[in-house]
Structures are given as C-alpha cells and as structure tokens.
Scaffold this motif. Structure first.
Motif, short mmCIF file in Angstrom:
data_model
loop_
_atom_site.label_atom_id
_atom_site.label_comp_id
_atom_site.label_asym_id
_atom_site.label_seq_id
_atom_site.Cartn_x
_atom_site.Cartn_y
_atom_site.Cartn_z
N GLY A 253 0.97 -1.20 0.01
CA GLY A 253 -0.16 -0.04 0.14
C GLY A 253 0.88 1.24 0.04
N GLN A 254 0.32 2.54 0.01
CA GLN A 254 0.95 3.55 -0.17
C GLN A 254 1.56 4.12 1.07
OE1 GLN A 254 -2.29 3.29 -0.19
NE2 GLN A 254 -3.07 5.21 1.21
N GLY A 255 1.02 3.53 2.40
CA GLY A 255 1.22 4.05 3.70
C GLY A 255 0.39 4.96 4.06
N THR A 256 0.11 5.08 5.52
CA THR A 256 -0.73 5.96 6.36
C THR A 256 0.16 6.17 7.52
OG1 THR A 256 -2.80 6.13 7.05
CG2 THR A 256 -1.89 4.13 7.34
N GLN A 257 0.00 7.66 7.88
CA GLN A 257 0.87 8.03 9.06
C GLN A 257 0.11 7.92 10.26
OE1 GLN A 257 3.91 9.95 9.17
NE2 GLN A 257 3.68 9.52 11.41
N VAL A 258 0.73 7.31 11.25
CA VAL A 258 0.18 7.37 12.66
C VAL A 258 1.15 8.12 13.60
CG1 VAL A 258 -0.19 5.52 14.55
CG2 VAL A 258 -0.87 4.86 12.11
N THR A 259 0.63 9.03 14.26
CA THR A 259 1.39 9.81 14.97
C THR A 259 0.75 9.59 16.44
OG1 THR A 259 2.08 11.26 13.22
CG2 THR A 259 2.20 12.17 15.60
#
Length: 121
Positions: A112-118
């Motif tokens: 996948g393209q990636g998803t940011q988790v902060t």
C-alpha cells in the motif's frame, strides 16, 4: 492492476487506539498472507503483524498484546487494531499482501501507499 488502499491513520494521544484498514482491489485470484509494516524516520521498515490465509497470526514482542490483526476474506481487507499506543509507535504504516493473480500462477507481493500514525505523549 492490483491496488492496496489503506485508511485509518491519524494523530492520537498516548494510551489511545486506532484502527487501520487495507483493501485490496483488482484482478485477484487469491490472497495468501497479509501483513502490516511500519517505518519510523531514520529507521528500517519493520513487520508489526502478519496473518495467513487460514487466520494464523504473529507479532513482534514490541506490539504483542496491544495490536491485533484480522482479515475479511470476502472483502479482501485486512485490519490492524492498535490499542495502548505509545509515542514509539509513531511511523508510517504500510499494508502488504502476497497474492495470486491466476489459479496455479506465481504469487506476487504488493504494498500500500502508507498511512501516517502519530502518537503524542
């Protein structure tokens, strides 16, 4: 054309929860293992959870007991429930799938393209 589309990332306080989803679409015959990886700035990409086509799961010690991976084979979707999040969980999370495009053919790896988790402290 196979695509893996992630959703569910965001900003959360330490101790909070997030649920990531990843849906595979396109001309897919079958999906083997599905997994989630993460990559923090300046660090290598690391595996955080994997689930086989039969539903067996595995986790590294760093997330065991806090993260749960699951999948809905009818929807070609994998989920990652993340609880008790810590600032060190901050990273870009990537979905990965090993799948077959045709019966009896080779298996291929897709990301996948990636998803940011902060996670804030």
């Amino acid at each position: 054309q196979v695509q893996l589309v992630e959703s569910g990332g965001g900003l959360v306080q330490a101790g909070g929860s997030l649920r990531l989803s990843c849906a595979a679409s396109g001309s897919i015959f079958s999906i083997n293992a599905m997994s989630w990886y993460r990559q923090a700035p300046g660090k290598q990409r690391e595996l955080v959870a994997i689930i086989t086509s039969g539903g067996s799961t595995n986790y590294p010690d760093s997330v065991k007991g806090r993260f749960t991976i699951s999948r809905d084979n009818a929807k070609n979707t994998v989920y990652l429930q993340m609880n008790s999040l810590k600032p060190e969980d901050t990273a870009v999370y990537y979905c990965h799938a090993n799948l077959n495009l045709v019966r009896g053919g080779m298996s291929y790896n897709y990301w996948g393209q990636g998803t940011q988790v902060t996670v804030s402290s």
